[in-house]
Scaffold this motif. Structure first.
Motif, PDB file in Angstrom:
ATOM      1  N   PRO A  12      -8.259   1.473  -9.860  1.00  0.00           N
ATOM      2  CA  PRO A  12      -7.322   2.616  -9.735  1.00  0.00           C
ATOM      3  C   PRO A  12      -7.385   3.787 -10.580  1.00  0.00           C
ATOM      4  O   PRO A  12      -7.281   4.834 -10.124  1.00  0.00           O
ATOM      5  CB  PRO A  12      -5.963   1.625 -10.312  1.00  0.00           C
ATOM      6  CG  PRO A  12      -6.276   0.177 -10.223  1.00  0.00           C
ATOM      7  CD  PRO A  12      -7.919   0.219 -10.277  1.00  0.00           C
TER       8      PRO A  12
ATOM      9  N   ARG B 163       1.803   1.955  -3.592  1.00  0.00           N
ATOM     10  CA  ARG B 163       0.600   2.175  -4.354  1.00  0.00           C
ATOM     11  C   ARG B 163       0.534   3.701  -4.059  1.00  0.00           C
ATOM     12  O   ARG B 163      -0.018   4.180  -5.041  1.00  0.00           O
ATOM     13  CB  ARG B 163      -0.370   1.126  -3.916  1.00  0.00           C
ATOM     14  CG  ARG B 163      -1.626   1.376  -4.702  1.00  0.00           C
ATOM     15  CD  ARG B 163      -3.003   0.308  -4.193  1.00  0.00           C
ATOM     16  NE  ARG B 163      -2.513  -0.950  -4.215  1.00  0.00           N
ATOM     17  CZ  ARG B 163      -2.438  -1.724  -3.102  1.00  0.00           C
ATOM     18  NH1 ARG B 163      -2.676  -1.216  -1.960  1.00  0.00           N
ATOM     19  NH2 ARG B 163      -1.875  -2.926  -3.137  1.00  0.00           N
ATOM     20  N   SER B 164       0.554   3.958  -2.816  1.00  0.00           N
ATOM     21  CA  SER B 164       0.263   5.450  -2.530  1.00  0.00           C
ATOM     22  C   SER B 164       1.270   6.397  -3.249  1.00  0.00           C
ATOM     23  O   SER B 164       0.677   7.181  -3.933  1.00  0.00           O
ATOM     24  CB  SER B 164       0.296   5.675  -1.063  1.00  0.00           C
ATOM     25  OG  SER B 164      -0.444   5.093  -0.323  1.00  0.00           O
TER      26      SER B 164
ATOM     27  N   ASN C 131      -5.047   4.938   4.274  1.00  0.00           N
ATOM     28  CA  ASN C 131      -6.239   4.050   4.823  1.00  0.00           C
ATOM     29  C   ASN C 131      -5.656   2.947   5.875  1.00  0.00           C
ATOM     30  O   ASN C 131      -6.262   2.827   7.058  1.00  0.00           O
ATOM     31  CB  ASN C 131      -6.926   3.024   3.633  1.00  0.00           C
ATOM     32  CG  ASN C 131      -7.370   3.885   2.422  1.00  0.00           C
ATOM     33  OD1 ASN C 131      -6.640   4.198   1.544  1.00  0.00           O
ATOM     34  ND2 ASN C 131      -8.570   4.493   2.787  1.00  0.00           N
TER      35      ASN C 131
ATOM     36  N   ALA D 158      -9.342   6.830  -1.829  1.00  0.00           N
ATOM     37  CA  ALA D 158      -9.209   5.339  -1.924  1.00  0.00           C
ATOM     38  C   ALA D 158     -10.552   4.680  -1.174  1.00  0.00           C
ATOM     39  O   ALA D 158     -10.703   3.613  -1.574  1.00  0.00           O
ATOM     40  CB  ALA D 158      -7.895   4.908  -1.451  1.00  0.00           C
TER      41      ALA D 158
ATOM     42  N   GLU E  88      -7.474  -1.289  -3.851  1.00  0.00           N
ATOM     43  CA  GLU E  88      -6.870   0.043  -4.062  1.00  0.00           C
ATOM     44  C   GLU E  88      -6.404   0.767  -2.698  1.00  0.00           C
ATOM     45  O   GLU E  88      -6.227   2.045  -2.791  1.00  0.00           O
ATOM     46  CB  GLU E  88      -7.932   0.757  -4.902  1.00  0.00           C
ATOM     47  CG  GLU E  88      -7.664   0.480  -6.324  1.00  0.00           C
ATOM     48  CD  GLU E  88      -8.460  -0.742  -6.601  1.00  0.00           C
ATOM     49  OE1 GLU E  88      -7.849  -1.505  -7.451  1.00  0.00           O
ATOM     50  OE2 GLU E  88      -9.728  -0.887  -6.140  1.00  0.00           O
ATOM     51  N   ARG E  89      -6.362   0.056  -1.833  1.00  0.00           N
ATOM     52  CA  ARG E  89      -6.094   0.777  -0.451  1.00  0.00           C
ATOM     53  C   ARG E  89      -4.841   1.467  -0.311  1.00  0.00           C
ATOM     54  O   ARG E  89      -3.784   0.975  -0.924  1.00  0.00           O
ATOM     55  CB  ARG E  89      -6.207  -0.139   0.895  1.00  0.00           C
ATOM     56  CG  ARG E  89      -7.523  -0.594   1.035  1.00  0.00           C
ATOM     57  CD  ARG E  89      -7.671  -1.626   2.390  1.00  0.00           C
ATOM     58  NE  ARG E  89      -7.018  -1.298   3.555  1.00  0.00           N
ATOM     59  CZ  ARG E  89      -7.676  -0.455   4.427  1.00  0.00           C
ATOM     60  NH1 ARG E  89      -9.012  -0.212   4.326  1.00  0.00           N
ATOM     61  NH2 ARG E  89      -7.109   0.028   5.648  1.00  0.00           N
ATOM     62  N   MET E  90      -4.675   2.668  -0.128  1.00  0.00           N
ATOM     63  CA  MET E  90      -3.542   3.584   0.313  1.00  0.00           C
ATOM     64  C   MET E  90      -2.887   3.406   1.588  1.00  0.00           C
ATOM     65  O   MET E  90      -3.832   3.069   2.581  1.00  0.00           O
ATOM     66  CB  MET E  90      -3.819   4.967  -0.315  1.00  0.00           C
ATOM     67  CG  MET E  90      -4.136   4.994  -1.707  1.00  0.00           C
ATOM     68  SD  MET E  90      -4.394   6.685  -2.367  1.00  0.00           S
ATOM     69  CE  MET E  90      -3.170   7.479  -2.148  1.00  0.00           C
TER      70      MET E  90
ATOM     71  N   ALA F 297      -0.212  11.787  -1.439  1.00  0.00           N
ATOM     72  CA  ALA F 297       0.326  10.557  -1.221  1.00  0.00           C
ATOM     73  C   ALA F 297      -0.163   9.981   0.390  1.00  0.00           C
ATOM     74  O   ALA F 297      -0.276   9.008   0.639  1.00  0.00           O
ATOM     75  CB  ALA F 297       1.856  10.690  -0.880  1.00  0.00           C
TER      76      ALA F 297
ATOM     77  N   TYR G 133      -0.037   6.148  -7.169  1.00  0.00           N
ATOM     78  CA  TYR G 133      -1.026   6.827  -7.272  1.00  0.00           C
ATOM     79  C   TYR G 133      -1.125   8.319  -7.306  1.00  0.00           C
ATOM     80  O   TYR G 133      -1.336   9.497  -8.166  1.00  0.00           O
ATOM     81  CB  TYR G 133      -2.421   6.689  -6.447  1.00  0.00           C
ATOM     82  CG  TYR G 133      -2.890   5.120  -6.679  1.00  0.00           C
ATOM     83  CD1 TYR G 133      -2.370   4.418  -7.709  1.00  0.00           C
ATOM     84  CD2 TYR G 133      -3.907   4.569  -5.999  1.00  0.00           C
ATOM     85  CE1 TYR G 133      -2.997   3.100  -7.852  1.00  0.00           C
ATOM     86  CE2 TYR G 133      -4.474   3.369  -5.831  1.00  0.00           C
ATOM     87  CZ  TYR G 133      -3.875   2.661  -6.972  1.00  0.00           C
ATOM     88  OH  TYR G 133      -4.417   1.439  -7.224  1.00  0.00           O
TER      89      TYR G 133
ATOM     90  N   PHE H  33      -6.557   9.424   2.117  1.00  0.00           N
ATOM     91  CA  PHE H  33      -7.228   8.098   2.171  1.00  0.00           C
ATOM     92  C   PHE H  33      -8.886   7.999   1.651  1.00  0.00           C
ATOM     93  O   PHE H  33      -9.351   7.193   1.654  1.00  0.00           O
ATOM     94  CB  PHE H  33      -6.937   7.648   3.763  1.00  0.00           C
ATOM     95  CG  PHE H  33      -7.648   8.655   4.545  1.00  0.00           C
ATOM     96  CD1 PHE H  33      -9.018   8.312   5.204  1.00  0.00           C
ATOM     97  CD2 PHE H  33      -7.167   9.523   5.289  1.00  0.00           C
ATOM     98  CE1 PHE H  33      -9.691   9.073   6.044  1.00  0.00           C
ATOM     99  CE2 PHE H  33      -7.942  10.315   6.234  1.00  0.00           C
ATOM    100  CZ  PHE H  33      -8.996  10.084   6.222  1.00  0.00           C
TER     101      PHE H  33
ATOM    102  N   SER I  68       0.740  -1.224  -0.006  1.00  0.00           N
ATOM    103  CA  SER I  68       0.050   0.029   0.034  1.00  0.00           C
ATOM    104  C   SER I  68       0.888   1.231   0.112  1.00  0.00           C
ATOM    105  O   SER I  68       0.466   2.316  -0.679  1.00  0.00           O
ATOM    106  CB  SER I  68      -0.847   0.068   1.339  1.00  0.00           C
ATOM    107  OG  SER I  68      -0.342   0.124   2.365  1.00  0.00           O
TER     108      SER I  68
END
Length: 292
Positions: free
Chosen positions: A162, A79-80, A250, A237, A245-247, A231, A83, A234, A76
């Motif tokens: 996403p 991923r953050s 979250n 997401a 897709e949890r950042m 970044a 994104y 939350f 995550s």
């Protein structure tokens, strides 16, 4: 004309004290709402992980919290950053075109367009994100239109993907990009751009040789103002994405909710350290060290 040496020592001392008194409210504000929370977060990340809300926590300098948090939530975390990076690039492309148009082409409509840029700030961040949830819903007109022109398959969707999360981030943080870019572009002397044309430079070459370098401080400021909050976001997401897709925001929220303060603090410090490192690298490579 009197000089500084002609001023009595007592008067100079009073002027110095006046300056300190003027900055005192701001210093107190920063101390209470930045310095104290910062050290509180650091101490939280060093809690004994065996503690609990019922038994209490104690600072045991358990640095293993950082390794455990990174190992468990590195997916995550990256991923953050991904994104936020994509959203920042999209904001830069869209925002630069918009800021350029407002600065050089809007004429008497300039103030109106600036108001329209900041108009979303007059509504709740949560409400704006919920509006995107309605727009991208499976039974919404956006999905229906894309399916009609065969850009989406019958079973494809936009929500809980996403794409939806990045779209929400881009929309919500776009004004943070436009305003610094506009402020930087608006200061450019148009005669410099005209001079490049007089020297037989093409429009594209004139842009990259004159406009882009002169607007670089706005680019750097806009990317920082966009990437940093994106970044750690939350909400987008949570409302526009699925569990896939949890950042990292979250996860931090969930850890604080369940009382795992050690892991939540460690994950927050890791995110902060990575962002600070990326910011320093970006500012140094962009040649605008004076912004640090």
């Amino acid at each position: 004309m009197a000089t500084l040496d002609d001023v009595a020592p007592g008067t100079r001392s009073k002027r110095k004290l006046t300056g300190y008194w003027l900055i005192l409210p701001g210093a107190i504000w920063l101390g209470l709402f930045f310095v104290v929370p910062f050290f509180t977060l650091i101490s939280t990340s060093l809690y004994d992980p065996t503690g609990s809300v019922e038994t209490g926590y104690s600072v045991t300098w358990h640095v293993q919290n950082f390794a455990d948090a990174f190992s468990q939530y590195k997916g995550s975390l990256w991923r953050s950053l991904w994104y936020a990076g994509v959203a920042t690039v999209l904001c830069l492309v869209i925002g630069y075109v918009l800021a350029y148009a407002i600065a050089f082409k809007a004429g008497r409509w300039k103030n109106l367009l600036l108001i329209l840029v900041i108009a979303p700030f007059f509504t709740s961040f949560l409400l704006r994100t919920l509006s995107w949830k309605l727009l991208l819903a499976d039974d919404g007109f956006v999905v229906d239109a894309l399916q009609t022109v065969h850009l989406l398959g019958p079973d494809d969707r936009l929500l809980n993907t996403p794409f939806a999360v990045i779209a929400g981030l881009t929309y919500n943080f776009l004004p943070f990009m436009v305003l610094p870019l506009y402020a930087s572009l608006e200061k450019i002397d148009v005669r410099l751009i005209e001079a490049s044309s007089d020297l037989y430079a093409s429009a594209a070459k004139g842009f990259f040789k004159v406009t882009w370098p002169l607007s670089l401080p706005g680019v750097v400021a806009g990317t920082l103002l966009t990437f940093i909050p994106a970044a750690g976001d939350f909400i987008n997401a949570e409302l526009l994405g699925s569990p896939n897709e949890r950042m990292v925001g979250n996860n931090i929220q969930s850890l604080f909710d369940i009382g795992d303060y050690a892991a939540a603090g460690a994950l927050s410090v890791i995110l902060m350290a990575i962002i600070v490192a990326l910011v320093l690298v970006w500012v140094r490579t962009s040649g605008t060290e004076e912004l640090v």
